[in-house]
Write a protein that holds these residues in place. Structure first.
Motif, PDB file in Angstrom:
ATOM      1  N   GLY A   1      33.526  35.750  40.936  1.00  0.00           N
ATOM      2  CA  GLY A   1      34.642  35.509  41.955  1.00  0.00           C
ATOM      3  C   GLY A   1      35.499  35.317  41.081  1.00  0.00           C
ATOM      4  O   GLY A   1      36.683  36.263  40.864  1.00  0.00           O
ATOM      5  N   LYS A   2      36.073  34.684  39.821  1.00  0.00           N
ATOM      6  CA  LYS A   2      37.444  34.208  38.944  1.00  0.00           C
ATOM      7  C   LYS A   2      37.467  35.864  37.993  1.00  0.00           C
ATOM      8  O   LYS A   2      37.796  36.129  37.472  1.00  0.00           O
ATOM      9  N   SER A   3      36.026  36.138  37.395  1.00  0.00           N
ATOM     10  CA  SER A   3      36.002  37.102  36.759  1.00  0.00           C
ATOM     11  C   SER A   3      35.624  38.783  37.187  1.00  0.00           C
ATOM     12  O   SER A   3      35.572  39.211  35.791  1.00  0.00           O
ATOM     13  N   ALA A   4      35.842  38.979  38.381  1.00  0.00           N
ATOM     14  CA  ALA A   4      35.723  39.944  39.210  1.00  0.00           C
ATOM     15  C   ALA A   4      34.196  40.960  38.430  1.00  0.00           C
ATOM     16  O   ALA A   4      34.726  41.671  38.382  1.00  0.00           O
ATOM     17  N   GLN A   5      33.363  40.152  38.466  1.00  0.00           N
ATOM     18  CA  GLN A   5      32.559  41.242  38.816  1.00  0.00           C
ATOM     19  C   GLN A   5      31.536  41.324  39.471  1.00  0.00           C
ATOM     20  O   GLN A   5      31.593  40.269  41.334  1.00  0.00           O
ATOM     21  N   LEU A   6      30.692  41.942  40.231  1.00  0.00           N
ATOM     22  CA  LEU A   6      30.041  42.570  40.954  1.00  0.00           C
ATOM     23  C   LEU A   6      29.593  40.977  42.278  1.00  0.00           C
ATOM     24  O   LEU A   6      28.660  40.301  40.747  1.00  0.00           O
TER      25      LEU A   6
END
Length: 648
Positions: A241-246
């Motif tokens: 969520g924080k590091s914008a992963q799928l």
């Protein structure tokens, strides 16, 4: 190291909490007095505070180097919570990993603050901006300095709050407000995973302190492997969520709706690096969890190539850089998943310099032209020479062209995937590198080269003032030399020996670098990047083939990429609409069933009371008549039973 020098290093480390508290003080002063009294002075106040924080952060970094191989210090302010066995202190952990993060966060954030004084100089919310920006840095520093998961969660939620405020900074417009809300909601999903991970960690190990948890993981392996995997996956959900992963990536491209310095801060030095740091800090836990690392590697690799393909066809210069960030974060998680956490942090550090530069350079272009669509640009290198040359260096670093910084760190990631037994993920990494080189070439050419496509825009373009260009030059210097300084020789440079005590797993095997294999793999990566650059130049410089013709020939594929795989539409129609329907049904049940029953019971009580109160007339004669009538009824009933009349 001499004892006196070690003592001075320890004294500096004892001041570590000032690194975070100085930006907090600036935020408090600007928040309390900025609107009425300080006005434009809020910018210099925040910038000086970040400068002091950066100076102290760099001093702590060098002091940590001086402590030697076993560098590990804790500095406690006070005990925050103590209930039975559950104890949490406001304690900073100073080791090579946290010292590296502190140096990167403070230095890059300081340069972004300097730049922001020029970029935001005419904005009516200037004082508000310089209240929230140092607060953002404060929470990020709490996150990376925490010695336990609960205190880390405080910083974790703090950066989430500040990102919401800063992405929606221009809340008068609909797009920033929607983007801020989207970022907030999607991060809450990941934060739920982080919360579950913290709770399960305490229930399993009886502590949330890193040292206690990792010592128990490495010493006895007494925890159930399934529970370790569940904890690791929960933490990875938070990191995704924080590091914008799928599948939680789509908030980050929309975050560009905030001011450009905010985009630079989020994408380079704060928010999105938090997830990478969490997994790197928890290396011992993830290594013991087994399957969790494979999940991290696969998600990272897929995210890297997925976002890179979308960046190929974007025309908004900031959106190109945003999808590039998602892709580069995928590389970092790929490194973590294949067992190369040092390479992940190395790339995090180099990426902070060249990605901050690319965003701030994009902001310089927007400041000069008041335009973000690259289709209206062209030829701007003559108008913006400093911006052009610095962005060219940053673009080369992003494309991993040697000897620029991105080459050293990205090559280690891709090489680690191959040498650690993941040839398919290595192939994805190499292909993603070619796509990266293509889209950065495309962006730079469309912006700075060729003939102006909008002459009015071109004629009014101008180079940014020194307060904006000096940070670009300094970030460009970092984009050039950081890789060589930190990572040479490959797999055995300074950063490897420095970080190894913080992320090494006890009992893991260490092999001497095979420089023949390293050179071969690096050559393949560089060749892929050069091919991407060559295709980009052929299409946009020579028009062979013409990009428009390629788009027409690609047909549905191009449409799919331009619409970002329709992920937002999928989320809106399947998840958002479903949740709205579910919440609507819950609301209707509450209103019509729960509240309805209560309302009807009240109505019945009022009805009975309304009828009963008619008996109370207040006339004494009526009461006497009622008593007499009651006596008559009693006499008749009693007499009937006594004489046997009612029995027949």
């Amino acid at each position: 190291m001499l004892p006196a020098e070690a003592s001075r290093g320890a004294d500096v480390i004892d001041l570590v909490w000032l690194v975070a508290l100085i930006p907090l003080a600036a935020a408090a002063i600007n928040g309390a007095f900025g609107r009425r009294w300080l006005g434009k002075a809020t910018g210099p106040i925040a910038t000086v505070a970040l400068g002091a924080s950066a100076a102290l952060g760099v001093a702590i970094f060098f002091a940590t180097i001086g402590l030697g191989h076993e560098a590990h210090r804790t500095v406690t302010l006070y005990e925050w919570m103590g209930v039975g066995d559950f104890r949490v202190g406001v304690t900073a952990l100073v080791d090579p990993l946290s010292a590296t993060m502190v140096a990167v966060v403070t230095v890059v954030s300081f340069l972004i603050h300097v730049y922001s004084n020029g970029y935001m100089s005419h904005d009516h919310g200037f004082h508000r901006f310089f209240t929230w920006l140092p607060l953002f840095v404060f929470f990020m520093l709490v996150l990376v300095l925490a010695d336990n998961y609960v205190l880390m969660f405080v910083g974790w939620e703090g950066v989430g709050l500040c990102s919401y405020l800063l992405i929606g900074f221009w809340f008068e417009r609909e797009a920033p407000y929607v983007a801020a809300k989207k970022a907030f909601v999607m991060n809450r999903i990941g934060d739920w995973g982080f919360t579950v991970g913290v709770i399960l960690t305490f229930l399993t190990f009886g502590s949330v302190a890193f040292h206690d948890v990792f010592a128990k993981v490495e010493a006895a392996h007494s925890a159930d492997p399934a529970m370790l995997t569940l904890i690791a996956i929960a933490f990875f959900l938070g990191a995704a969520g924080k590091s914008a992963q799928l599948p939680l990536y789509s908030w980050l491209p929309d975050a560009m709706e905030g001011p450009t310095p905010v985009s630079a801060l989020i994408h380079a030095a704060t928010m999105v690096t938090a997830g990478v740091y969490l997994v790197a800090r928890s290396t011992a836990l993830f290594a013991a969890a087994g399957p969790a690392l494979v999940v991290v590697a696969i998600v990272g690799a897929i995210t890297a190539i997925f976002a890179a393909t979308i960046a190929l066809v974007q025309f908004d210069i900031k959106r190109v850089m945003a999808y590039s960030t998602v892709s580069q974060l995928g590389y970092m998680f790929l490194a973590l998943g294949v067992g190369a956490p040092i390479a992940a942090i190395f790339h995090l550090a180099t990426h902070a310099f060249f990605k901050a530069l690319l965003f701030l350079g994009s902001g310089s272009v927007i400041h000069a032209t008041e335009e973000q669509d690259m289709r209206r640009m062209g030829g701007l290198r003559r108008k913006l020479p400093v911006t052009y040359w610095t962005m060219l260096l940053a673009g080369g670093a992003l494309a991993a062209i040697p000897p620029l910084a991105g080459f050293w760190s990205k090559d280690e990631i891709v090489g680690a995937a191959f040498t650690n037994g993941y040839p398919l993920l290595w192939g994805i990494g190499v292909l993603t590198g070619a796509l990266t080189a293509f889209y950065v070439t495309r962006a730079l050419w469309m912006t700075f080269h060729g003939e102006p496509r909008d002459h009015h825009l071109y004629e009014h373009a101008h180079e940014s003032p020194p307060v904006m260009t000096v940070p670009l030059v300094l970030l460009a210097a970092g984009s050039v030399i950081a890789g060589v300084v930190l990572g040479f020789p490959p797999d055995a440079g300074f950063i490897h020996g420095f970080l190894e005590p913080s992320v090494a797993v006890r009992g893991a095997e260490h092999h001497a670098p095979d420089y023949g294999l390293i050179t071969t793999l690096a050559g393949a990566s560089v060749l892929a990047g050069l091919i991407g650059i060559a295709i980009g130049l052929a299409m946009y410089a020579r028009r062979r083939p013409d990009p428009a013709a390629v788009a027409r020939a690609a047909g549905p594929v191009y449409t799919l990429l331009r619409n970002r795989y329709y992920v937002d539409e999928l989320y809106d129609r399947r998840f958002v609409d479903l949740m709205r329907a579910a919440f609507g049904a819950a609301w209707a049940f509450d209103i019509h069933i729960i509240d309805g029953i209560v309302d009807r019971l009240g109505w019945l009580a009022r009805l009975i009371g309304g009828q009963a109160r008619r008996v109370q007339t207040g006339v004494v004669g009526n009461y006497a008549l009622s008593i007499a009538a009651g006596l008559v009824v009693l006499i008749v009933v009693y007499g009937g039973y006594a004489t046997g009349v009612f029995r027949r």
